[in-house]
Design a protein around this motif. Structure first.
Motif, PDB file in Angstrom:
ATOM      1  N   THR A   1     -10.667  -4.237   4.288  1.00  0.00           N
ATOM      2  CA  THR A   1      -9.177  -4.440   3.921  1.00  0.00           C
ATOM      3  C   THR A   1      -9.157  -6.001   4.302  1.00  0.00           C
ATOM      4  OG1 THR A   1      -8.294  -2.316   3.948  1.00  0.00           O
ATOM      5  CG2 THR A   1      -6.989  -4.351   3.997  1.00  0.00           C
ATOM      6  N   VAL A   2      -8.558  -6.818   3.732  1.00  0.00           N
ATOM      7  CA  VAL A   2      -8.264  -8.074   3.850  1.00  0.00           C
ATOM      8  C   VAL A   2      -6.970  -8.488   3.846  1.00  0.00           C
ATOM      9  CG1 VAL A   2      -9.185 -10.736   3.441  1.00  0.00           C
ATOM     10  CG2 VAL A   2     -10.604  -8.801   2.729  1.00  0.00           C
ATOM     11  N   TYR A   3      -6.417  -9.230   4.889  1.00  0.00           N
ATOM     12  CA  TYR A   3      -4.873 -10.026   5.070  1.00  0.00           C
ATOM     13  C   TYR A   3      -5.251 -11.087   5.134  1.00  0.00           C
ATOM     14  CZ  TYR A   3      -1.897  -5.849   5.224  1.00  0.00           C
ATOM     15  OH  TYR A   3      -1.047  -4.709   4.790  1.00  0.00           O
ATOM     16  N   VAL A   4      -4.391 -11.927   4.387  1.00  0.00           N
ATOM     17  CA  VAL A   4      -4.139 -13.386   4.678  1.00  0.00           C
ATOM     18  C   VAL A   4      -2.635 -13.805   4.774  1.00  0.00           C
ATOM     19  CG1 VAL A   4      -4.119 -15.914   3.582  1.00  0.00           C
ATOM     20  CG2 VAL A   4      -5.978 -14.244   3.100  1.00  0.00           C
ATOM     21  N   LEU A   5      -2.358 -14.267   5.884  1.00  0.00           N
ATOM     22  CA  LEU A   5      -0.971 -14.448   6.576  1.00  0.00           C
ATOM     23  C   LEU A   5      -0.867 -15.972   6.533  1.00  0.00           C
ATOM     24  CD1 LEU A   5      -0.833 -12.138   9.689  1.00  0.00           C
ATOM     25  CD2 LEU A   5      -0.682 -11.768   7.245  1.00  0.00           C
TER      26      LEU A   5
ATOM     27  N   LEU B   1       0.717 -13.295   2.648  1.00  0.00           N
ATOM     28  CA  LEU B   1       0.513 -13.852   1.208  1.00  0.00           C
ATOM     29  C   LEU B   1      -0.167 -12.889   0.398  1.00  0.00           C
ATOM     30  CD1 LEU B   1      -0.173 -17.449   2.303  1.00  0.00           C
ATOM     31  CD2 LEU B   1       1.917 -16.566   1.341  1.00  0.00           C
ATOM     32  N   VAL B   2      -1.323 -12.381   0.777  1.00  0.00           N
ATOM     33  CA  VAL B   2      -2.216 -11.736   0.030  1.00  0.00           C
ATOM     34  C   VAL B   2      -2.817 -10.549   0.856  1.00  0.00           C
ATOM     35  CG1 VAL B   2      -3.973 -11.375  -1.665  1.00  0.00           C
ATOM     36  CG2 VAL B   2      -2.567 -13.195  -1.754  1.00  0.00           C
ATOM     37  N   SER B   3      -3.031  -9.213   0.534  1.00  0.00           N
ATOM     38  CA  SER B   3      -3.927  -8.333   1.050  1.00  0.00           C
ATOM     39  C   SER B   3      -4.327  -7.419  -0.084  1.00  0.00           C
ATOM     40  CB  SER B   3      -2.752  -7.405   1.896  1.00  0.00           C
ATOM     41  OG  SER B   3      -1.894  -6.602   1.214  1.00  0.00           O
ATOM     42  N   LYS B   4      -5.525  -7.079   0.324  1.00  0.00           N
ATOM     43  CA  LYS B   4      -6.462  -6.219  -0.603  1.00  0.00           C
ATOM     44  C   LYS B   4      -7.327  -5.334   0.103  1.00  0.00           C
ATOM     45  CE  LYS B   4      -6.515  -9.440  -4.674  1.00  0.00           C
ATOM     46  NZ  LYS B   4      -7.403 -10.122  -5.641  1.00  0.00           N
ATOM     47  N   ARG B   5      -7.426  -4.190  -0.468  1.00  0.00           N
ATOM     48  CA  ARG B   5      -8.263  -3.094   0.052  1.00  0.00           C
ATOM     49  C   ARG B   5      -9.262  -2.506  -0.910  1.00  0.00           C
ATOM     50  NH1 ARG B   5      -8.041   2.541   0.099  1.00  0.00           N
ATOM     51  NH2 ARG B   5      -5.946   2.414  -1.041  1.00  0.00           N
ATOM     52  N   MET B   6     -10.540  -2.756  -0.372  1.00  0.00           N
ATOM     53  CA  MET B   6     -11.641  -2.337  -1.298  1.00  0.00           C
ATOM     54  C   MET B   6     -11.385  -0.691  -1.547  1.00  0.00           C
ATOM     55  SD  MET B   6     -14.641  -4.641   0.203  1.00  0.00           S
ATOM     56  CE  MET B   6     -16.103  -4.160  -0.651  1.00  0.00           C
ATOM     57  N   ASP B   7     -12.034  -0.484  -2.658  1.00  0.00           N
ATOM     58  CA  ASP B   7     -12.041   0.969  -3.175  1.00  0.00           C
ATOM     59  C   ASP B   7     -12.539   2.016  -2.106  1.00  0.00           C
ATOM     60  OD1 ASP B   7     -10.954   0.002  -5.573  1.00  0.00           O
ATOM     61  OD2 ASP B   7     -13.030   0.028  -6.654  1.00  0.00           O
TER      62      ASP B   7
ATOM     63  N   VAL C   1      -6.822 -15.356   8.586  1.00  0.00           N
ATOM     64  CA  VAL C   1      -7.419 -14.164   7.607  1.00  0.00           C
ATOM     65  C   VAL C   1      -7.795 -13.059   8.695  1.00  0.00           C
ATOM     66  CG1 VAL C   1      -9.466 -13.486   6.386  1.00  0.00           C
ATOM     67  CG2 VAL C   1      -8.543 -15.977   6.328  1.00  0.00           C
ATOM     68  N   GLY C   2      -7.490 -11.753   8.337  1.00  0.00           N
ATOM     69  CA  GLY C   2      -8.061 -10.578   9.197  1.00  0.00           C
ATOM     70  C   GLY C   2      -8.772  -9.715   8.380  1.00  0.00           C
ATOM     71  N   VAL C   3      -9.688  -9.512   8.588  1.00  0.00           N
ATOM     72  CA  VAL C   3     -10.776  -8.357   8.007  1.00  0.00           C
ATOM     73  C   VAL C   3     -11.200  -7.046   8.717  1.00  0.00           C
ATOM     74  CG1 VAL C   3     -12.839  -8.188   6.767  1.00  0.00           C
ATOM     75  CG2 VAL C   3     -11.573 -10.383   6.505  1.00  0.00           C
ATOM     76  N   SER C   4     -10.985  -6.074   8.344  1.00  0.00           N
ATOM     77  CA  SER C   4     -11.373  -4.705   9.114  1.00  0.00           C
ATOM     78  C   SER C   4     -12.023  -3.801   8.147  1.00  0.00           C
ATOM     79  CB  SER C   4     -10.107  -4.227   9.856  1.00  0.00           C
ATOM     80  OG  SER C   4     -10.422  -3.151  10.701  1.00  0.00           O
ATOM     81  N   GLY C   5     -12.962  -2.923   8.652  1.00  0.00           N
ATOM     82  CA  GLY C   5     -13.484  -1.780   7.999  1.00  0.00           C
ATOM     83  C   GLY C   5     -15.020  -1.680   8.075  1.00  0.00           C
ATOM     84  N   ALA C   6     -15.521  -3.113   8.465  1.00  0.00           N
ATOM     85  CA  ALA C   6     -16.981  -3.043   8.858  1.00  0.00           C
ATOM     86  C   ALA C   6     -17.165  -3.439  10.447  1.00  0.00           C
ATOM     87  CB  ALA C   6     -17.745  -4.441   8.123  1.00  0.00           C
ATOM     88  N   ALA C   7     -18.255  -3.578  10.802  1.00  0.00           N
ATOM     89  CA  ALA C   7     -18.457  -3.967  12.552  1.00  0.00           C
ATOM     90  C   ALA C   7     -17.442  -5.087  12.743  1.00  0.00           C
ATOM     91  CB  ALA C   7     -19.840  -4.213  12.582  1.00  0.00           C
TER      92      ALA C   7
END
Length: 291
Positions: free
Chosen positions: A152-156, A163-169, A250-256
């Motif tokens: 999942t990616v967030y841009v603040l 501003l935008v957030s998206k989560r992969m399937d 940018v904040g990313v989480s889900g992988a290492a």
């Protein structure tokens, strides 16, 4: 002797006229003139009549009228000029037959006023929605390209608003989106990456055990006080314009953690917006990209 009368008239079509009659004695003649002030066009029309009478001594008295500033000044000037000139009043009147209100000062140009006002305020560059969306898409592309787990990616923006957030399937909707946002928010609050948030408040140095415990306590307290809005682990980076201006995070989480951070950095750089990141270099050892 100088005296006058004022009365209000309305003609058949409703036009309002103010009529001032003034009689001024000079030498052997009385000069009678009427000043018509039209409220519609602001003009002062003067009609002069003269008649013969007994000589009297000319004196000047100043009077206030109900004609408004333009007409009042006109009558006062006329009376004052009588006392210091031998010229008949009729000739003085003829040189000033029409008096009009002074033209208003020209208004400032709109562009000039806007420029002056704008100069009083500080102008800060902001990250647009389109730019943020481009960054998110590039992050997801990097994650897919390298075979990392779905994220999942967030841009603040610089104020910490999304501003935008998206989560992969394939990314879990539980917890992971919150982690991604908290990583980005930590960057906005601290003005450094979420990895640095962890590193500054933890230490493996056994000689500074007491100090490390105090810092760790401080870090966990900051997370608690922010009601879980901050995260002290890798995956959050700052978006900067040049060396000083912070546009967002940018904040990313889900992988290492290292992989999250790598995707975030690559997303900003691959967006080709002329922006830089903090940190500038990644710490990921599982990257498949060849650069």
């Amino acid at each position: 002797m100088c005296f006058f009368s004022v009365r209000q008239l309305v003609n058949s079509v409703g036009t309002s006229l103010v009529v001032a009659s003034m009689i001024v004695s000079q030498s052997s003649a009385f000069t009678i003139f009427h000043a018509f002030h039209n409220n519609n066009n602001g003009a002062l029309d003067v009609v002069v009549k003269s008649t013969t009478s007994t000589p009297t001594t000319a004196t000047s008295n100043r009077h206030s009228t109900l004609l408004g500033s333009s007409a009042s000044n006109y009558l006062e000037n006329l009376s004052n000029k009588q006392s210091r000139s031998n010229e008949p009043v009729a000739s003085q009147v003829s040189s000033q037959i029409t008096a009009s209100p002074a033209d208003p000062p020209p208004a400032k140009e709109e562009g000039t006023r806007s420029t002056t006002t704008r100069a009083l305020f500080q102008h800060i560059p902001v990250l647009s929605l389109e730019q943020a969306d481009t960054i998110v898409n590039k992050v997801i592309g990097c994650c897919k390209r390298n075979g990392f787990n779905a994220v999942t990616v967030y841009v603040l923006d610089a104020s910490g608003c999304t501003l935008v957030s998206k989560r992969m399937d394939a990314c879990s909707p539980v917890g992971i989106p919150d982690f991604a946002k908290a990583k980005a928010f930590s960057c906005i609050v601290n003005k450094y990456p979420s990895r640095s948030f962890r590193d500054r408040y933890t230490s493996n140095d056994v000689t500074t055990t007491n100090d490390s415990a105090a810092k760790f306590c401080q870090m966990t307290s900051m997370v608690a006080i922010s009601q879980g809005s901050m995260a002290p682990f890798p995956g959050g980076i700052l978006i900067k314009l040049g060396d000083e201006e912070i546009l967002g995070a940018v904040g990313v989480s889900g992988a290492a953690g290292d992989e999250d951070e790598y995707c975030a950095i690559r997303g900003v750089l691959e967006a080709n917006l002329g922006l830089t990141t903090m940190p500038e270099e990644h710490s990921c050892s599982t990257v498949k990209d060849q650069y």
